[in-house]
Enzyme design. Structure first.
Site, PDB file in Angstrom:
ATOM      1  N   THR A  27       0.832  -1.216   0.000  1.00 53.01           N
ATOM      2  CA  THR A  27       0.000   0.000   0.000  1.00 53.01           C
ATOM      3  C   THR A  27       0.859   1.255   0.000  1.00 53.01           C
ATOM      4  O   THR A  27       0.473   2.284  -0.557  1.00 53.01           O
ATOM      5  CB  THR A  27      -0.930  -0.016   1.229  1.00 53.01           C
ATOM      6  OG1 THR A  27      -1.866  -1.063   1.055  1.00 53.01           O
ATOM      7  CG2 THR A  27      -1.674   1.287   1.408  1.00 53.01           C
ATOM      8  N   TYR A  40      -7.419   1.307  -4.413  1.00 50.19           N
ATOM      9  CA  TYR A  40      -6.140   1.595  -5.038  1.00 50.19           C
ATOM     10  C   TYR A  40      -5.482   0.282  -5.445  1.00 50.19           C
ATOM     11  O   TYR A  40      -5.911  -0.800  -5.034  1.00 50.19           O
ATOM     12  CB  TYR A  40      -5.227   2.345  -4.052  1.00 50.19           C
ATOM     13  CG  TYR A  40      -4.954   1.527  -2.804  1.00 50.19           C
ATOM     14  CD1 TYR A  40      -5.836   1.541  -1.726  1.00 50.19           C
ATOM     15  CD2 TYR A  40      -3.837   0.703  -2.726  1.00 50.19           C
ATOM     16  CE1 TYR A  40      -5.605   0.758  -0.610  1.00 50.19           C
ATOM     17  CE2 TYR A  40      -3.600  -0.082  -1.600  1.00 50.19           C
ATOM     18  CZ  TYR A  40      -4.493  -0.049  -0.556  1.00 50.19           C
ATOM     19  OH  TYR A  40      -4.281  -0.821   0.548  1.00 50.19           O
ATOM     20  N   THR A 106       1.671  -4.399   4.230  1.00 49.66           N
ATOM     21  CA  THR A 106       1.531  -4.676   5.665  1.00 49.66           C
ATOM     22  C   THR A 106       0.872  -6.028   5.956  1.00 49.66           C
ATOM     23  O   THR A 106       0.975  -6.533   7.070  1.00 49.66           O
ATOM     24  CB  THR A 106       0.710  -3.566   6.366  1.00 49.66           C
ATOM     25  OG1 THR A 106      -0.612  -3.556   5.823  1.00 49.66           O
ATOM     26  CG2 THR A 106       1.356  -2.206   6.193  1.00 49.66           C
ATOM     27  N   ASP A 107       0.200  -6.613   4.941  1.00 53.63           N
ATOM     28  CA  ASP A 107      -0.538  -7.858   5.209  1.00 53.63           C
ATOM     29  C   ASP A 107       0.376  -8.991   5.663  1.00 53.63           C
ATOM     30  O   ASP A 107       0.012  -9.783   6.537  1.00 53.63           O
ATOM     31  CB  ASP A 107      -1.305  -8.310   3.959  1.00 53.63           C
ATOM     32  CG  ASP A 107      -2.487  -7.395   3.652  1.00 53.63           C
ATOM     33  OD1 ASP A 107      -2.778  -6.501   4.458  1.00 53.63           O
ATOM     34  OD2 ASP A 107      -3.119  -7.593   2.590  1.00 53.63           O
ATOM     35  N   LYS A 179       0.322  -7.789  12.963  1.00 54.62           N
ATOM     36  CA  LYS A 179      -0.717  -6.850  12.520  1.00 54.62           C
ATOM     37  C   LYS A 179      -1.958  -7.102  13.371  1.00 54.62           C
ATOM     38  O   LYS A 179      -2.355  -8.250  13.571  1.00 54.62           O
ATOM     39  CB  LYS A 179      -1.025  -7.050  11.029  1.00 54.62           C
ATOM     40  CG  LYS A 179      -1.869  -5.933  10.447  1.00 54.62           C
ATOM     41  CD  LYS A 179      -1.954  -5.990   8.931  1.00 54.62           C
ATOM     42  CE  LYS A 179      -2.708  -4.785   8.399  1.00 54.62           C
ATOM     43  NZ  LYS A 179      -2.821  -4.787   6.933  1.00 54.62           N
ATOM     44  N   GLU A 305      -3.634 -29.116  28.507  1.00 61.82           N
ATOM     45  CA  GLU A 305      -4.851 -29.918  28.308  1.00 61.82           C
ATOM     46  C   GLU A 305      -4.605 -31.041  27.298  1.00 61.82           C
ATOM     47  O   GLU A 305      -5.427 -31.925  27.137  1.00 61.82           O
ATOM     48  CB  GLU A 305      -5.985 -29.020  27.824  1.00 61.82           C
ATOM     49  CG  GLU A 305      -6.485 -28.059  28.888  1.00 61.82           C
ATOM     50  CD  GLU A 305      -7.614 -27.184  28.365  1.00 61.82           C
ATOM     51  OE1 GLU A 305      -8.725 -27.698  28.152  1.00 61.82           O
ATOM     52  OE2 GLU A 305      -7.367 -25.983  28.148  1.00 61.82           O
TER      53      GLU A 305
END
Ligand code: ASP
Length: 348
Positions: A27, A40, A106-107, A179, A305
């Site tokens: 981005t 975009y 950023t993903d 993120k 567990e």
């Protein structure tokens, strides 16, 4: 008798640091063509347009750049990560750069950062950055993030802190960064381990870059992992646990050739009984099973567990599923026994 004082030798002139920017897209390099219906397209803006629009950036350091890719980071691949790692290695080995900045979407920036943290063989700064808003839009975080990332990459105090991610005036460690928001400019957290540092004020004025800690685990030049771009990575699948999870997802992954499975578990890396039995059967066939959690913070502990010792499972500690997948992939190129893989998860 007074001895004549010797003239003080002149200190050598301070060498200006050199930062190489290896752009991959995201981005931060997003543009909105006039005929684009909404939003975009990521990764289209050339690096020089961005650099030329940031006042003062050339006062930080000598900057050069290369376009390595122009993608949205949802399209990032392990082969591209390996290519990036090799380019960074070559830059440092040839002493062409003192630090590297990687603009990235950023993903998946946390995945590339952790991958590089495990395979780049240098203590010099490698800093990833991105933006939540395209570069030339109102109140974009892109220019400031790129400026700050260059400042950190040029900072001698960033040496030997592992790969870093700089976003929104915060300096995150590659292993801890996650993120945590789909849209906000404050989209990243190092919730479990804490920030590596922060930008406090004006980087050009000095003393603005503050560090709070060092990495807790082995990284970069201390790491035993290395990659080449033509390397074939073993398949590792992530399966998302939830109420009434169908256990045969495990069988499907094994049938499709997964050599490792990461459970994005509920709570402390849990999964239902049916899935535990299918996962234990997969371990018997030689498939590594790592329990992580999709909660977003905290550690997954052994034998709480679930009887990991009896089932042959590995726990991811505080690594989220996507990073556990990367470590498992690299681990499987070295070791196969659950105890050996657990030792790697306890080290990196
Ligand atoms: N989808 C974009 C990417 O990861 C989002 C971003 O960069 O913020 O490339």
């Amino acid at each position: 008798m007074n001895m004549p004082s010797l003239p003080h030798p002149m200190p050598p002139p301070k060498k200006k640091s050199r930062v190489m920017i290896l752009a991959t897209g995201g981005t931060i390099a997003g543009t909105a063509p006039a005929n684009h219906p909404n939003g975009y397209v990521p990764g289209k803006l050339p690096m020089d347009a961005m650099i030329n629009a940031i006042p003062g950036i050339h006062d930080l350091t000598d900057i050069q750049w290369r376009q390595v890719a122009g993608i949205g980071s949802q399209d990032m691949t392990f082969s591209l990560m390996a290519h990036l790692a090799n380019q960074i290695g070559a830059l440092f080995e040839s002493d062409t750069a003192d630090g590297v900045v990687v603009p990235h979407g950023t993903d998946t920036v946390e995945e590339t950062a952790y991958f590089l943290n495990l395979v780049v063989k240098s203590s010099k700064p490698v800093v990833l950055t991105g933006a939540m808003r395209p570069f030339f839009t109102l109140s974009s975080d892109g220019p400031r993030n790129l400026f700050s990332a260059v400042a950190v990459a040029a900072d001698a105090k960033a040496v030997d802190r592992g790969v870093l991610v700089v976003m929104n005036d915060q300096i995150h460690g590659a292993r801890s960064v996650q993120k945590c928001h789909t849209l906000d400019v404050a989209a990243f957290t190092s919730r479990t381990c804490g920030l590596m540092g922060a930008i406090c004020g004006d980087c050009l004025a000095g003393n603005a870059i503050r560090y709070f800690r060092r990495p807790f685990r082995k990284h970069t030049h201390q790491s035993e992992f290395s990659v080449s771009p033509d390397l074939l990575f073993p398949r590792v699948d992530i399966l998302y646990a939830c109420a009434d999870m169908p256990g045969d997802l495990i069988d499907g992954a094994v049938e499709r050739g997964a050599r490792g499975i990461v459970i994005a578990g509920v709570g402390n890396g849990n999964m239902n009984d049916h899935t535990i039995r299918r996962a234990a059967a997969a371990v018997q066939k030689g498939v590594a099973v790592v329990r992580s959690s999709h909660v977003g913070a905290g550690c997954v502990l052994r034998n709480v567990e679930i009887d990991d010792d009896a089932m042959g499972f590995v726990v991811a500690n505080d690594l989220p599923p996507s990073k556990a997948r990367i470590l498992l992939m690299l681990a499987l190129m070295k070791n196969h026994r659950p105890d050996q893989i657990q030792a790697l998860f306890d080290t990196y």
